[in-house]
Enzyme design. Sequence first.
Site, PDB file in Angstrom:
ATOM      1  N   HIS A 133      11.042  -3.875  -3.972  1.00 39.89           N
ATOM      2  CA  HIS A 133       9.824  -4.680  -4.090  1.00 39.89           C
ATOM      3  C   HIS A 133      10.104  -6.178  -4.240  1.00 39.89           C
ATOM      4  O   HIS A 133       9.526  -6.860  -5.088  1.00 39.89           O
ATOM      5  CB  HIS A 133       8.979  -4.207  -5.265  1.00 39.89           C
ATOM      6  CG  HIS A 133       8.403  -2.825  -5.090  1.00 39.89           C
ATOM      7  ND1 HIS A 133       8.217  -2.253  -3.852  1.00 39.89           N
ATOM      8  CD2 HIS A 133       7.960  -1.921  -6.002  1.00 39.89           C
ATOM      9  CE1 HIS A 133       7.679  -1.047  -4.011  1.00 39.89           C
ATOM     10  NE2 HIS A 133       7.523  -0.815  -5.290  1.00 39.89           N
ATOM     11  N   HIS A 204      -0.055  -2.382  -4.936  1.00 42.41           N
ATOM     12  CA  HIS A 204       0.549  -1.333  -5.763  1.00 42.41           C
ATOM     13  C   HIS A 204      -0.400  -0.903  -6.884  1.00 42.41           C
ATOM     14  O   HIS A 204       0.026  -0.730  -8.040  1.00 42.41           O
ATOM     15  CB  HIS A 204       1.869  -1.824  -6.352  1.00 42.41           C
ATOM     16  CG  HIS A 204       2.886  -0.752  -6.569  1.00 42.41           C
ATOM     17  ND1 HIS A 204       2.615   0.407  -7.284  1.00 42.41           N
ATOM     18  CD2 HIS A 204       4.190  -0.647  -6.172  1.00 42.41           C
ATOM     19  CE1 HIS A 204       3.698   1.156  -7.329  1.00 42.41           C
ATOM     20  NE2 HIS A 204       4.669   0.552  -6.662  1.00 42.41           N
ATOM     21  N   GLU A 340       0.592   3.248  -0.996  1.00 44.38           N
ATOM     22  CA  GLU A 340       1.074   1.934  -0.584  1.00 44.38           C
ATOM     23  C   GLU A 340       1.382   1.909   0.915  1.00 44.38           C
ATOM     24  O   GLU A 340       2.499   2.241   1.324  1.00 44.38           O
ATOM     25  CB  GLU A 340       2.333   1.578  -1.372  1.00 44.38           C
ATOM     26  CG  GLU A 340       2.229   1.767  -2.865  1.00 44.38           C
ATOM     27  CD  GLU A 340       3.597   1.929  -3.504  1.00 44.38           C
ATOM     28  OE1 GLU A 340       4.443   1.017  -3.342  1.00 44.38           O
ATOM     29  OE2 GLU A 340       3.838   2.976  -4.132  1.00 44.38           O
TER      30      GLU A 340
END
Length: 379
Positions: A133, A204, A340
Amino acid sequence: MKKTIYSIFAAALLTTASCCNDNPAQTTKSGLDPSKFKTDSTALYTLTNENGMEVCITNYGGRIVSLMVPDRDGTMRDVVLGFDNVADYLPQNNKTDFGAIIGRYANRIDHGRFTLGDSTYQLTINNDPHSLHGGVTGWQYRTFEADQPDKKTLVLTLTSPNGDNGYPGTVKAKVIYTLTDDNAIDIQTSATTDKPTIVNMTNHAYFNLNADNSPIVDNLLFVAADQYTPIDSTFMTTGEIAPVVDTPFDFNNPTAIGQRIEEQDTQLINGHGYDHNWVLRGGADINRLAATVVSPKTGIKLEVYTDKPGLQVYVGNFLDGSVKGKGGVACERRTAICLEPQVYPDSPNKKDLPGWYDPTVTPEKPYAHHLVYKFSIEK
């Protein structure tokens, strides 16, 4: 160095927030006090539509903090995990991705390395042994510039400098949140760069459609996918695409999330449950339905639409009660599902997969992703 940067930023936020709490503002429908998100650089922004739906977003990490939707009885319920104040989102207080805009690159990159052109880049490692991420200081820990032109729209912008967490190029990112009158959160993300780089943005949010922080294993999940990308014990994709038929990964018919989650399937053990990327059917079309989730308890239904080829499904396997969310309620294991949409994990290093989508962004080829979370009632 990382702790020093975090500590300085935390002190600034906490000091400013403390001053602002002397004159608390009116609370939101979800019970949030906007003054607890107010600092020199952050705030809480509220979007509302004609149906009374409310979405609260902070520009710290571009995070959805609360999301009020009607249940089958017409009662407005908050269906996302989050915190009551901006300080709790700081990584030294709670290292979570709750509600965040993820960038530069969602999901994992193998050992944090990738090659672009003639150059190999080393990213920061924050999910040993990989980069996850965006790295150590991904965008979920950055403050976006915010502009709210009307009650239904919030525009967030961020400049990520060349070398940010090891990524090449200066990237200018934009996120447009729009709350529509058909009870959908329309999220449009885009990015430009001054030199070739890679970008993969998503949201998210941690959804609990039961609206009570109870486990979501009874929720019915549908995923429009015939295949998924297997992972190894480090959660890294193996470079294969596998069929979902006759496996616990087949959600082509709505199935309770927990119905097969404890099966002794190697992939489930590797992910400690579902934490995998599904290969979506269809092309790059925002009208493509990627997934649905329904809570039998509240009747709330979530539909996910995307123009990206993959969908990471994560069911809160690592929540363990140590994090206290809104109202001081502990976030226990599997009390949320994350949906996601994105390109496949580790795409820069796995170009041979069928349906592979090139994550390279150049000055001539900007990035864009259209994502919609739409809510309704299933009786």
